[in-house]
Structures are given as C-alpha cells and as structure tokens.
Design a protein around this motif. Sequence first.
Motif, mmCIF file in Angstrom:
data_model
loop_
_atom_site.group_PDB
_atom_site.id
_atom_site.type_symbol
_atom_site.label_atom_id
_atom_site.label_comp_id
_atom_site.label_asym_id
_atom_site.label_seq_id
_atom_site.Cartn_x
_atom_site.Cartn_y
_atom_site.Cartn_z
ATOM 1 N N TRP A 1 20.225 18.986 5.220
ATOM 2 C CA TRP A 1 19.219 18.059 5.159
ATOM 3 C C TRP A 1 18.122 18.452 5.828
ATOM 4 O O TRP A 1 18.257 18.911 7.085
ATOM 5 N N TYR A 2 16.834 18.591 5.284
ATOM 6 C CA TYR A 2 15.561 18.630 5.947
ATOM 7 C C TYR A 2 14.807 17.768 5.524
ATOM 8 O O TYR A 2 14.678 17.122 4.670
ATOM 9 N N THR A 3 13.777 17.565 6.515
ATOM 10 C CA THR A 3 12.660 16.581 6.401
ATOM 11 C C THR A 3 12.070 16.678 5.017
ATOM 12 O O THR A 3 11.540 17.832 4.890
ATOM 13 N N GLY A 32 9.217 12.590 6.246
ATOM 14 C CA GLY A 32 10.260 12.195 6.735
ATOM 15 C C GLY A 32 10.039 10.606 6.772
ATOM 16 O O GLY A 32 10.999 9.846 7.312
ATOM 17 N N THR A 33 9.075 10.049 6.414
ATOM 18 C CA THR A 33 8.784 8.423 6.444
ATOM 19 C C THR A 33 9.465 7.705 5.126
ATOM 20 O O THR A 33 9.647 6.567 5.417
ATOM 21 N N GLY A 34 9.802 8.557 4.166
ATOM 22 C CA GLY A 34 10.620 7.960 2.820
ATOM 23 C C GLY A 34 9.273 7.098 2.029
ATOM 24 O O GLY A 34 9.851 6.394 1.044
ATOM 25 N N GLU A 62 14.366 12.750 3.569
ATOM 26 C CA GLU A 62 15.099 13.912 3.876
ATOM 27 C C GLU A 62 15.406 14.532 2.443
ATOM 28 O O GLU A 62 15.796 13.456 1.528
ATOM 29 N N VAL A 63 15.629 15.875 2.331
ATOM 30 C CA VAL A 63 16.096 16.109 0.994
ATOM 31 C C VAL A 63 17.024 17.443 1.386
ATOM 32 O O VAL A 63 17.165 17.996 2.540
ATOM 33 N N GLY A 88 0.847 -1.227 0.004
ATOM 34 C CA GLY A 88 0.107 -0.054 -0.032
ATOM 35 C C GLY A 88 0.771 1.214 -0.040
ATOM 36 O O GLY A 88 0.333 2.315 -0.022
ATOM 37 N N GLU A 89 1.974 1.108 -0.073
ATOM 38 C CA GLU A 89 3.183 2.340 -0.096
ATOM 39 C C GLU A 89 4.125 2.102 -1.018
ATOM 40 O O GLU A 89 4.527 0.962 -1.414
ATOM 41 N N VAL A 90 4.537 3.181 -1.439
ATOM 42 C CA VAL A 90 5.657 3.442 -2.339
ATOM 43 C C VAL A 90 6.694 3.827 -1.841
ATOM 44 O O VAL A 90 6.621 4.933 -1.314
ATOM 45 N N GLU A 91 7.962 4.057 -2.465
ATOM 46 C CA GLU A 91 8.959 4.893 -2.011
ATOM 47 C C GLU A 91 8.866 6.370 -2.460
ATOM 48 O O GLU A 91 8.265 6.731 -3.627
ATOM 49 N N CYS A 92 9.045 7.193 -1.574
ATOM 50 C CA CYS A 92 9.040 8.669 -1.976
ATOM 51 C C CYS A 92 9.665 9.034 -3.178
ATOM 52 O O CYS A 92 11.019 8.906 -2.934
ATOM 53 N N SER A 93 9.242 9.444 -4.152
ATOM 54 C CA SER A 93 10.089 9.875 -5.402
ATOM 55 C C SER A 93 10.644 11.286 -5.044
ATOM 56 O O SER A 93 11.996 11.726 -5.818
ATOM 57 N N HIS A 94 10.264 12.130 -4.081
ATOM 58 C CA HIS A 94 10.925 13.355 -3.729
ATOM 59 C C HIS A 94 12.199 13.115 -3.402
ATOM 60 O O HIS A 94 13.047 14.150 -3.332
ATOM 61 N N CYS A 95 12.255 12.216 -2.379
ATOM 62 C CA CYS A 95 13.485 11.944 -1.332
ATOM 63 C C CYS A 95 14.282 10.665 -1.599
ATOM 64 O O CYS A 95 15.227 10.291 -0.992
ATOM 65 N N ASP A 96 13.891 9.974 -2.661
ATOM 66 C CA ASP A 96 14.094 8.636 -2.890
ATOM 67 C C ASP A 96 14.177 7.642 -1.602
ATOM 68 O O ASP A 96 15.158 6.888 -1.612
#
Length: 65
Positions: free
Chosen positions: A40-42, A48-50, A25-26, A13-21
């Motif tokens: 590095w920021y959340t 922050g979960t990824g 954090e970014v 039900g979840e996928v890897e966040c494409s914004h922070c890979d």
Amino acid sequence: MGRVVCSRCDGTGEVECSHCDGKGEVYHEREGIIETSEGWYTCSACNGTGKLTCVYCGGAGEKDV
C-alpha cells in the motif's frame, strides 16, 4: 440568477478520490533495480486525503443557476 448547493459534492467542495476510492492509499507493485516490492502506497492523486476538489463547482460547494 442565484446559487445552489452543488449536487455532486453536497456542498463540501470535495468528492471522493476515484483513484483510491477514498482510502488515501493504493495497492501496487514497485519495480526497483534490485527487487520488486508491493504493498500500500499513498495515493498520488489526493496525497493520502481520500478527497479531490470537486470539478463541478471548483471547490466552492455551490454553483450558479
């Protein structure tokens, strides 16, 4: 009709966040009134979960066929 495990999220039900890979954090610069800071920021997309909710199955982990 039936349901199958979502192939995009492998049923989680979840996928890897494409914004922070998936890091949670970014790295970027923040310009302030007095100074500019960088670091590095959340990640604001995943808080922050990824992870992000899979849009293909809506987070259910499976879909209708």
